[in-house]
Each structure stands twice: as structure tokens, then as C-alpha cells.
Write a protein that holds these residues in place. Structure first.
Motif, PDB file in Angstrom:
ATOM      1  N   ALA A  31       0.707  -0.967   0.661  1.00 57.86           N
ATOM      2  CA  ALA A  31       0.289  -0.259   0.275  1.00 57.86           C
ATOM      3  C   ALA A  31       0.988   1.100   0.174  1.00 57.86           C
ATOM      4  O   ALA A  31       2.099   1.237   0.425  1.00 57.86           O
ATOM      5  CB  ALA A  31      -0.827   0.147   1.176  1.00 57.86           C
ATOM      6  N   TRP A  32       0.616   2.438  -0.633  1.00 61.20           N
ATOM      7  CA  TRP A  32       1.291   3.482  -0.930  1.00 61.20           C
ATOM      8  C   TRP A  32       0.576   4.532   0.443  1.00 61.20           C
ATOM      9  O   TRP A  32      -0.857   4.014   0.755  1.00 61.20           O
ATOM     10  CB  TRP A  32       1.034   4.226  -1.957  1.00 61.20           C
ATOM     11  N   GLN A  33       2.120   5.662   0.495  1.00 64.70           N
ATOM     12  CA  GLN A  33       1.881   6.328   1.604  1.00 64.70           C
ATOM     13  C   GLN A  33       2.591   7.644   1.605  1.00 64.70           C
ATOM     14  O   GLN A  33       3.372   7.453   1.195  1.00 64.70           O
ATOM     15  CB  GLN A  33       1.820   5.838   3.593  1.00 64.70           C
ATOM     16  N   THR A  34       1.001   8.409   1.633  1.00 64.41           N
ATOM     17  CA  THR A  34       1.869   9.724   1.132  1.00 64.41           C
ATOM     18  C   THR A  34       2.204   9.842   2.618  1.00 64.41           C
ATOM     19  O   THR A  34       2.094  10.434   3.579  1.00 64.41           O
ATOM     20  CB  THR A  34       0.395  10.813   0.655  1.00 64.41           C
ATOM     21  N   ILE A  35       3.688  10.507   2.925  1.00 66.15           N
ATOM     22  CA  ILE A  35       4.372  11.308   4.426  1.00 66.15           C
ATOM     23  C   ILE A  35       5.194  12.503   3.182  1.00 66.15           C
ATOM     24  O   ILE A  35       5.996  12.968   2.529  1.00 66.15           O
ATOM     25  CB  ILE A  35       6.165   9.996   4.207  1.00 66.15           C
ATOM     26  N   ARG A  36       4.405  13.582   4.612  1.00 62.21           N
ATOM     27  CA  ARG A  36       4.886  15.287   4.544  1.00 62.21           C
ATOM     28  C   ARG A  36       6.607  14.518   4.747  1.00 62.21           C
ATOM     29  O   ARG A  36       6.232  14.953   6.144  1.00 62.21           O
ATOM     30  CB  ARG A  36       3.823  15.950   4.757  1.00 62.21           C
ATOM     31  N   SER A  37       7.677  14.604   4.549  1.00 64.54           N
ATOM     32  CA  SER A  37       8.846  14.782   4.821  1.00 64.54           C
ATOM     33  C   SER A  37       8.944  15.939   6.397  1.00 64.54           C
ATOM     34  O   SER A  37       9.362  15.991   7.671  1.00 64.54           O
ATOM     35  CB  SER A  37      10.479  15.234   4.289  1.00 64.54           C
ATOM     36  N   SER A  38       8.651  17.175   6.287  1.00 65.61           N
ATOM     37  CA  SER A  38       8.073  18.677   7.156  1.00 65.61           C
ATOM     38  C   SER A  38       7.248  19.056   7.194  1.00 65.61           C
ATOM     39  O   SER A  38       5.862  18.853   6.090  1.00 65.61           O
ATOM     40  CB  SER A  38       9.538  19.111   7.501  1.00 65.61           C
TER      41      SER A  38
END
Length: 170
Positions: free
Chosen positions: A98-105
Motif C-alpha cells: 500500500a502506498w503512503q503519502t508522507i510529508r517529510s516536514s
């Protein structure tokens, strides 16, 4: 007296320190429970528990239940995670993603991360010899989760407790 466990970057008491502690505190030993299966996979932690004279109750469960639990853990709902693949897809193909969108900061760019589950994880986590071998050096009681209530009087006696009622979770 606390040598460094370089692998875990932790300090553990020396055998001599633990033996002195045990001698001085025999009258106030306490029953403490901890759910920490990682101890069984860490040789150094098992050595420390052996020195201390810990009794371990190892709860085992059905491998299919364990595998399903690992699947749920891999795709635990979290922000940005796409749709969870079906159990059928994961089991029949041997792995799923599954893909997860992550905001690095807070101001950084978003990136995609893959959450993955493999039935190999189930196999690797259910090697009986993997956790039974270290238990042979300790005082241990192994019981299946489905039999815990039935065996509770025996376990209580083994722990040196007065007979107490088993309180099942609601």
C-alpha cells in the motif's frame, strides 16, 4: 557495574550486581507483567533475565491468527495511507503493498512510501525453535492463548501466588 550492550545502546547490570540485589531484596520480590516478545529474540536480554531469575509465561497462538495480526499491523490506519490490500491478495500472492503519502516536514515536499506485507513475515515470526530455545535456560511456562483461563490456577501456583480468579477482558 553496568556494561554497555552495544547492539541496543543500553546499559545492563552485571551478573554480580544482580546476584547481590537478589540476595538483599528476596523479601520484597514483586510480580511484574510485561508484554515484550522482543526479549525472546535478544540473546543479551535473555541472559540478563536469566541472571535475575525471571519466570516467563510465553503465550503462543495459532499461526494463522499471528499472520493476520502481522498483516493488520503492517497496514494499521495512519495518515496518508492508501487503501489496504485485501487479505486474499496478500495471502495468495505472498506479498502486497500500500502506498503512503508522507510529508517529510511541515514545509517540505510530500513523498510516497511503500508499506509492505509478506507471508514470509509470518513464517519468520512463527519459528517455534526461535523462541523456545532461549526459554529452556529460564523458568518458563508456555501456554496457548485459548487455554490461558483453564491453566490459570496452575500458572498462579507456579508463580507462587495465592489462588486468584481469572479476569477475562471484556
Amino acid at each position: 557495574e553496568l556494561p554497555l550492550d552495544a547492539e541496543n545502546l543500553a546499559y545492563w547490570p552485571s551478573k554480580q550486581h544482580v546476584m547481590r540485589w537478589n540476595q538483599r531484596h528476596k523479601s520484597n520480590w514483586t510480580l511484574v507483567g510485561a508484554k515484550q516478545p522482543g526479549y525472546l529474540q535478544n540473546v543479551w536480554a535473555m541472559e540478563v533475565l536469566t541472571y535475575i531469575g525471571v519466570k516467563i509465561i510465553a503465550l503462543v497462538r495459532d499461526p494463522v491468527d499471528l499472520c493476520y495480526s502481522l498483516y493488520l499491523d503492517a497496514f494499521r490506519p495512519r495518515a496518508g495511507l492508501g487503501p489496504r490490500p485485501s487479505v486474499s491478495e496478500c495471502m495468495l500472492t505472498g506479498s502486497c503493498k500500500a502506498w503512503q503519502t508522507i510529508r517529510s516536514s511541515e514545509v517540505g515536499p510530500e513523498r510516497l512510501v511503500v508499506q509492505e506485507f509478506s507471508t514470509r513475515t509470518c513464517h519468520d515470526n512463527f519459528q517455534a525453535a526461535q523462541f523456545l530455545e532461549p526459554l529452556k535456560r529460564l523458568e518458563a511456562y508456555v501456554v496457548h492463548t485459548a487455554q490461558l483461563q483453564t491453566f490459570w490456577p496452575r500458572i498462579s501456583h507456579w508463580l507462587g501466588l495465592q489462588p486468584i480468579a481469572f479476569a477475562a477482558s471484556p
